[in-house]
Design an enzyme around this catalytic site. Structure first.
Site, mmCIF file in Angstrom:
data_model
loop_
_atom_site.group_PDB
_atom_site.id
_atom_site.type_symbol
_atom_site.label_atom_id
_atom_site.label_comp_id
_atom_site.label_asym_id
_atom_site.label_seq_id
_atom_site.Cartn_x
_atom_site.Cartn_y
_atom_site.Cartn_z
ATOM 1 N N HIS A 276 0.970 -0.992 -0.229
ATOM 2 C CA HIS A 276 0.024 -0.004 0.031
ATOM 3 C C HIS A 276 0.997 1.253 0.115
ATOM 4 C CE1 HIS A 276 -2.492 -2.998 2.022
ATOM 5 N NE2 HIS A 276 -3.493 -2.422 1.636
ATOM 6 N N ASP B 204 2.381 2.149 3.294
ATOM 7 C CA ASP B 204 3.413 1.263 3.949
ATOM 8 C C ASP B 204 4.866 1.433 3.576
ATOM 9 O OD1 ASP B 204 1.152 -0.610 4.410
ATOM 10 O OD2 ASP B 204 1.285 -1.651 2.713
#
EC number: 5.3.1.5
Length: 440
Positions: free
Chosen positions: A101, A104
């Site tokens: 993501h 992340d």
């Protein structure tokens, strides 16, 4: 550069008799299965979020892991340190792909400008890491569910300004995925649903979500992204009900907005469990609907009502999943991403390897069992015989629209049809599958 996993060189295949917990016993990347390298069949990926972002916290306790890159400090420097460890892990685990993501890999920042600047810098870092390691990006996505602004959803939010912020994250993450050579882009609607119908306009929210998906498709073609767009179904959690409930629900949603030829599915095993389905069912359904794209390989606990995201270890079901994927021609742009995490009590840093090694061995055994099923062909023959009547004159005329309902009734009367039930032989077929699983 200082290494984090300093007690390990690289995980290697040592064969089924090995007792080394940091070696593969069944996954041999170069082993040929039905004429193709095992690595090319399975297309393994490790995920960024569970592996490097989760700190071990749960609803009843604070983080239990000691991760140096999660300590206080400059956010961008911590993100770079995390990337160092992540790519060390990917290389030593011997996985060809990874997934992320946006937040992340990059600090979210306090504004859209900070978000975009941070992400742009980290894309440069990731590109360099990919070039150095040879690890590729299976897919990227945007986290439009964690920040409190998304409490009522992202695309389905009642505030168009929240929709706009989410759209900015999506376009930025799509561009990053394209720049990094990602082979897919995933859309998971973590909060695209409702908690109560008392404050929800279902028609309005479906229109909003459908519009975002249309915009994503338009942007894909605008930037020349050749990868596959994927939706990841999930029935609930964190919301009570999500609009991408399961494979069949997503198909209906895509049909409503004319997107069924543009978007495919990323099927997660644990999400199938939450929807009351088997993993096998969701894979087979996605294939039957022409929507199969990729897999988040994990497992859930049927006795628990939430996403446990455990590593896969059930060859009995995973072999049937790989059998369906084999029959469908295998992965194209998709692969097996381990959307799985170690348990909160697994605080040794090498537990990350043990979990992934066991999962990779499980899927390797499942692949070989599925290959035996394909080579033998008996299960396929049994199914073909069961439906053989539909290849005859009557069956073909019905399917091809050559008979009306009245024509069929007239045919049944004229030929005095009196069909008798034929055994489905489920028990015999279950024994046959056990033969593939357990007989050498």
């Amino acid at each position: 550069m200082q290494t984090y996993f300093d007690q390990l060189d690289r995980v290697r295949y040592e064969g089924p008799k090995s007792t080394n917990p940091l070696a593969f016993r069944h996954y041999n990347p170069d082993e040929l299965v039905l004429g193709k390298r095992m690595e090319d069949h399975l297309r393994f990926a490790a995920c960024y979020w569970h592996t490097f972002c989760w700190n071990g916290a749960d609803m009843f306790g604070v983080g239990s892991f000691d991760r140096p890159w999660q300590q206080p400090g400059d956010a961008l420097e911590m993100a770079k340190r995390k990337a160092d460890v992540a790519f060390e892990f990917f290389h030593k685990l011997n996985v060809p792909y990874y997934c992320f993501h946006d937040v992340d890999v990059s600090p979210e920042g306090a504004s859209l400008k900070e978000y975009s600047n941070n992400f742009a810098r980290m894309v440069e870092v990731l590109a360099e890491k990919q070039q150095q390691s040879g690890v590729k990006l299976l897919w990227g996505t945007a986290n439009c569910f964690t920040n409190p602004r998304y409490g009522a959803g992202a695309a389905t939010n009642p505030d168009p300004e929240v929709f706009s912020w989410a759209a900015t994250q999506v376009v930025t993450a799509m561009n990053a995925t394209h720049q990094l050579g990602g082979e897919n882009y995933v859309l998971w609607g973590g909060r695209e649903g409702y908690e109560t119908l008392l404050n929800t306009d279902l028609r309005q929210e479906r229109e909003q979500l459908g519009r975002l998906l249309q915009l994503v498709v338009e942007h894909k073609h605008k930037i020349g992204f050749k990868g596959t767009l994927l939706i990841e179904p999930k029935p609930q959690e964190p919301t009570k009900h999500q609009y991408d409930y399961d494979a069949s629900t997503v198909y209906g949603f895509l049909k409503q907005f004319g997107l069924e030829k543009e978007i495919k599915l990323n099927i997660e095993a644990n999400h199938a469990t939450l929807a009351g389905h088997s993993f096998h069912h969701e894979i087979a359904t996605a294939i039957a609907l022409g929507l199969f794209g990729s897999v988040d390989a994990n497992r859930g606990d049927p006795q628990l009502g939430w996403d446990t995201d455990q590593f896969p270890n059930r060859v009995e079901e995973d072999a049937l999943v790989m059998y369906e994927i084999f029959k469908a021609g295998g992965f194209t742009t998709g692969g097996l991403n381990f959307d799985a995490k170690v348990r909160r009590q697994s605080t040794d840093k090498y537990d990350l390897f043990y979990g992934h090694i066991g999962a990779m061995d499980t899927m390797a055994v499942s692949l070989k069992v599925a290959a035996r099923m394909i080579e033998d062909g008996e299960l396929d023959k049994r199914v073909a015989r069961r439906y053989a009547g539909w290849n005859g004159e009557l069956g073909q005329q019905i399917l091809n629209g050559q008979m009306t309902l009245s024509d069929i009734a007239q045919y049944a009367a004229q030929h005095q049809l009196a069909p008798q039930h034929r055994s489905g032989q489920q028990e015999q077929l279950e024994n046959l599958v056990n033969h593939y699983l357990f007989d050498k």
